[in-house]
Structures are given as structure tokens and as C-alpha cells.
Design an enzyme around this catalytic site. Structure first.
Site, mmCIF file in Angstrom:
data_model
loop_
_atom_site.group_PDB
_atom_site.id
_atom_site.type_symbol
_atom_site.label_atom_id
_atom_site.label_comp_id
_atom_site.label_asym_id
_atom_site.label_seq_id
_atom_site.Cartn_x
_atom_site.Cartn_y
_atom_site.Cartn_z
ATOM 1 N N ASP A 88 0.810 -1.210 0.000
ATOM 2 C CA ASP A 88 0.000 0.000 0.000
ATOM 3 C C ASP A 88 0.851 1.271 0.000
ATOM 4 O O ASP A 88 1.501 1.583 0.994
ATOM 5 C CB ASP A 88 -0.893 -0.037 1.247
ATOM 6 C CG ASP A 88 -1.887 1.092 1.277
ATOM 7 O OD1 ASP A 88 -2.077 1.749 0.231
ATOM 8 O OD2 ASP A 88 -2.488 1.327 2.338
ATOM 9 N N ASP A 302 -2.231 5.838 -5.515
ATOM 10 C CA ASP A 302 -2.379 4.869 -4.440
ATOM 11 C C ASP A 302 -2.468 3.456 -5.003
ATOM 12 O O ASP A 302 -3.394 3.140 -5.739
ATOM 13 C CB ASP A 302 -3.658 5.224 -3.669
ATOM 14 C CG ASP A 302 -3.841 4.382 -2.435
ATOM 15 O OD1 ASP A 302 -2.956 3.566 -2.120
ATOM 16 O OD2 ASP A 302 -4.890 4.535 -1.784
#
Ligand SMILES: *[C@@H]1O[C@H](CO)[C@@H](O)[C@H](O)[C@H]1NC(C)=O
Ligand SMILES: *[C@@H]1O[C@H](CO)[C@@H](O)[C@H](O)[C@H]1NC(C)=O
Ligand SMILES: *[C@@H]1O[C@H](CO)[C@@H](O)[C@H](O)[C@H]1NC(C)=O
Ligand SMILES: *[C@@H]1O[C@H](CO)[C@@H](O)[C@H](O)[C@H]1NC(C)=O
Ligand SMILES: *[C@@H]1O[C@H](CO)[C@@H](O)[C@H](O)[C@H]1NC(C)=O
Length: 431
Positions: A88, A302
């Protein structure tokens, strides 16, 4: 849920060559091992997006739980125990649930990490520098241990900071990590993974701890019958190929306040769809301070969000222009969360989308990176409105997030030393 089977592949074998060659991790898509159709995969991803968008109330550090789709397997400790992590770029901490986790820990595919069985685990004391340099950690009240506590959109995690030997295939490296002993997170939020590997800008992220200033990844398309593994490269192995044009975009200077300092912000200034430049006010994408230490707006990239969500004014402009161009080809969306759809046979009518960045860089998003099949008859736009992130404590409802669906078959190099993100079209399954 899918059983993420991942393994880490490393270019370099010995510990001494680590710094020279860097890490190469293999990532498997969450749904890759399931026998499900592309429509089912998209349906799940859409559900995950909406769970995430809906759960952003009270967010402190908006990690993209439910939307993340690429998972890495590694080993922790000696003798090594298997673990799986969502990778992430929207968070920092590396963590895994520990065997003492109770009572409300989420279920994971692999056994919980048992530190009693490891010869290499070490506690981090609260006077250790690593316990002081970040907002995720603090001294326990008795002053003996370094506690970790992170709040995410989907809930909280708590535990203690330790260090362990992490093995990425044959490469071993000692890292600080959260041994998580309490979680309050919706079941299924991590899709069976044991935790997260954060790649953000903060001190505790994988890239920061390794002392590296660059990493890259290339995400294979996940709507194929067989999903090939994707790769993440950290350190010297992170580089683009020489013979395909590259678009380089400078990162926007980061706010220094948590959690905004974790993110990778980009200077998006406009969009073109087909031949039409969208009329979006220049300031729609600006990152701005709305209160002391509180930032709103901005555009962040992201790896942990499946789909792109646009600030309302940009979403409306894109929708209106696509509706104009697709006209009579539009069909009624099969689900409420979808706005624009065409018959599967008509998806060739969908124009490419171009993202314009400050500094003059353009990134072309082909139709298959922002539209996808949602049932046997229909393909729909898979871009959502950031304003649907309701009740957010942080003003994330005005932040544009470029999700991983839009990043497929693109090699992205994050060069933190130069402060530049480079995009290069690639066949990720051949890397
Ligand atoms: C996968 O699905 C197909 C079609 O429904 C079926 O024929 C096949 O047996 C399934 N394979 C497995 C391993 O379940
Ligand atoms: C953890 O490992 C220790 C040492 O091998 C063992 O005694 C203990 O039962 C294990 N805990 C669990 C929950 O498996
Ligand atoms: C931290 O505290 C422990 C025990 O309180 C002590 O042994 C150690 O030397 C201290 N470390 C540092 C870096 O101050
Ligand atoms: C595709 O769109 C055209 C209009 O542009 C329409 O006439 C046609 O019926 C559509 N095809 C399908 C399969 O819906
Ligand atoms: C975002 O949320 C804030 C606070 O709830 C609200 O005032 C604002 O209008 C919202 N913005 C959009 C674009 O929905």
C-alpha cells in the site's frame, strides 16, 4: 474469498548484495486464484471500493483496506513463518497480526505469526529512535515498550513495535514492524491477508526503512482469465526499460502534518477525453490547507485503491462529456453505483482519457484502464465520485485518488531522491 498465493522473488541472493540489487517482490492479485469470471472479479472490486468509500468516517490515516488488490507473500522470523501483506503506497507501517491477538482479530488465510517460535524477534524499547520519529508509535504507560496504534477508515489496530528478520524469497532484511494484538476491523477487509506493507513516505515504510530512495511496480491486468503475477521492485532494481517513452511528473511538495505527509501527491491540472479538453477549474485538484495542519483536495496516487475517484467537479465534467460523445450507445446501468454504461459490443466507442500534469506531462489512460465489464451484456465506467466519501473527519471527499485499475500495464517508478514519478506503458506480465 480468494486465496492470495504470493511469493516473493528476488533478483539478488546474498544479503551483502542487497543494497546493490534491491528487492524484487512478486504480487498476486487477490482474486487471481478464484475460478470466477471477469464480471465477478469486477463486481467484487466495486463492492470493495464502496465499502471503502463508505467507511471513511472518522478516518485518521485512510489506508485502503478493502480496495486493495495486490498482495505479497513473505516469511517472518527464524525459523520462517509465512505471512501475506497488502502492498500500500497510501500508508507507512508494516504489520501483521500476532498469535496473541484477541478477541476481535480478523481471520486470515495463514496462521497468525507466533513470535515465541522465532529466534530473531526483538522488542523495540521506547527510548529507541524509531519509536519517537513517527506518529504511529508511542511509549507504553509503563515506559517499557513501544506501542503502535493506527486508525484506518475500516477500524483500528494496536500492538507493539518489534524488529524481525523478513525474508523476501531468499533475501533477508531486519525491519521494524507492528506485532498486532488487537484489531477492530471489519472481517474480510484485508481479503485474507495477514497485514499490510506500507510504502508511503513515513519513517516506518518499507522503502524508508531500507534507506532506499526509489521503488517501482508494474500491475498486470486483473480481468484476464489467468492473472499473471505483478512485481514490486525496491532499491536499485527499480528502473524503467530504455526504449519506451516515459512521462515524468514531479511530486507535489508534501504537507508535513500526519497523515498527509505519507501520501504521494501529483500535480494533475486537467483532463482530455477523446478530443475534448474538459472544462475543469484549475484549482479543483489543488492541495490546500483548510485549517492548521489539515489539508484538503489534492491528487494522490495509491496502489491500495482499486478505482480512481475524482473530485466532484471533475467527475461531473468527465461524465457529461462522455455522455455527449457516447450518446445513443449508452445503456441503463445495471447497478446504482454505476453512471455510464454501453453494450459490451460497443466498448470500442469509448475514447481514451488523457491526464495532464503540471510540467507538461501527459499520461494516456486507455479505455480498458477506466472501463470494464460488469455483467455479460454491459461495460461501465469504473471511475467514481470522491464526494461519495461521506462524513469524513478528514476532508478526503475532495481528494482525487488515482487507483490501481488505472495503473494496469504501466510501469511506475517512484524516484523519491529526484522527487519524480515516471510512467511507462508496459506489458507487466512479461516482466
Ligand atoms: C471453473 O469454472 C468452470 C466453468 O464454470 C468449470 O467448468 C470448472 O470446472 C471450474 N474449475 C474449477 C477448478 O473449479
Ligand atoms: C506459540 O509457540 C510456542 C512455542 O513453540 C507454543 O508453546 C505456543 O503454543 C504457540 N502458540 C500458539 C497459539 O500456537
Ligand atoms: C533504552 O533503555 C534501556 C532500558 O531502559 C537501556 O538499557 C538502553 O541502553 C536505552 N537505550 C538507549 C538508546 O538509550
Ligand atoms: C451500439 O451503439 C449504437 C449507437 O451508437 C446502437 O445503434 C447499437 O444498437 C449499439 N449496439 C449494441 C449492441 O447495443
Ligand atoms: C466534503 O465534506 C465537507 C464536510 O462534510 C462538506 O462541507 C463539503 O461540502 C463536502 N464536499 C463535497 C464536494 O461534497
Amino acid at each position: 474469498m480468494a486465496r492470495p498465493l504470493l511469493w516473493l522473488a528476488l533478483l539478488c541472493v546474498s544479503l551483502s548484495s542487497f543494497a546493490a540489487c534491491g528487492l524484487r517482490l512478486e504480487l498476486t492479485h487477490v482474486d487471481a486464484k478464484d475460478n470466477c469470471t471477469v464480471e465477478e472479479r469486477l463486481h467484487r472490486a466495486t463492492e470493495r471500493t464502496h465499502r471503502r468509500l463508505a467507511s471513511m468516517g472518522g478516518v485518521i490515516a485512510p489506508v485502503r483496506w478493502a480496495e486493495t488488490q495486490y498482495i505479497a507473500e513473505y516469511h517472518i522470523g527464524d525459523p520462517p513463518q509465512r505471512a501475506e501483506a497488502i502492498v500500500d503506497t497510501g500508508s507507512d507501517l508494516i504489520w501483521t497480526q500476532c498469535v496473541t491477538c484477541r478477541p476481535k482479530c480478523f481471520s486470515q488465510n495463514l496462521p497468525f505469526y507466533n513470535y515465541s517460535r522465532s529466534l530473531t524477534v526483538q522488542a523495540v524499547s521506547c527510548n529507541d529512535t524509531i519509536c519517537a520519529v513517527n506518529s504511529e508509535t508511542q511509549c507504553t504507560r509503563d515506559g517499557k515498550a513501544c506501542a503502535v496504534l493506527v486508525s484506518y477508515g475500516a477500524g483500528d489496530i494496536a500492538g507493539v513495535l518489534g524488529t524481525e528478520v523478513f525474508t523476501f524469497r531468499s533475501e533477508k532484511v531486519r525491519l521494524a514492524f507492528g506485532c498486532i494484538i488487537a484489531t477492530d476491523i471489519a472481517q474480510g477487509s484485508l481479503d485474507g491477508a495477514s497485514g499490510i506493507i506500507g510504502l508511503g513516505r513515513g519513517a516506518l515504510s518499507l522503502v524508508s526503512q531500507l534507506g532506499d530512495t526509489k521503488f517501482s511496480y508494474c500491475l498486470t491486468p486483473y480481468l484476464r482469465d489467468t492473472v499473471n503475477p505483478s512485481h514490486l521492485y525496491v532499491g536499485a532494481s527499480a528502473e524503467l526499460s530504455g526504449n519506451v517513452p516515459v512521462t515524468s511528473v514531479p511530486f507535489v511538495k508534501n504537507p508535513k502534518e500526519d497523515p498527509f505527509n505519507t501520501f504521494y501527491y501529483l500535480p494533475l491540472v486537467g483532463m482530455t477525453v477523446g478530443n475534448a479538453k474538459l472544462a475543469i477549474p484549475a484549482e479543483a485538484f489543488d492541495l490546500r490547507q483548510v485549517a492548521p495542519g489539515v489539508w484538503a483536495g489534492g491528487v494522490l496516487i495509491d496502489s491500495g485503491s482499486p478505482f480512481t475517484s475524482l473530485v466532484d467537479v471533475a467527475y461531473q465534467a468527465l461524465g457529461a462529456e462522455l455522455a455527449r460523445q457516447l450518446g445513443a450507445s449508452l445503456v441503463t446501468p445495471p447497478a446504482k453505483v454505476l453512471d455510464l454504461c454501453v453494450a459490451r459490443g460497443n466498448v470500442s466507442l469509448v475514447p481514451p482519457l488523457v491526464l495532464h500534469f503540471g510540467g507538461g506531462g501527459d499520461v494516456v489512460v486507455p479505455p480498458e484502464n477506466y472501463w470494464g465489464p460488469v455483467d455479460r451484456a454491459t461495460e461501465c465506467m469504473l471511475v467514481f465520485n470522491a464526494a461519495t466519501r461521506t462524513n469524513a473527519t478528514l476532508p478526503m471527499n475532495e481528494t482525487t485518488i488515482i487507483g490501481n485499475y488505472m495503473q494496469q500495464n504501466m510501469h511506475l517508478l517512484y524516484d523519491l531522491g529526484q522527487g519524480v514519478l515516471s510512467f511507462q506503458p508496459a506489458d507487466c506480465s512479461s516482466m
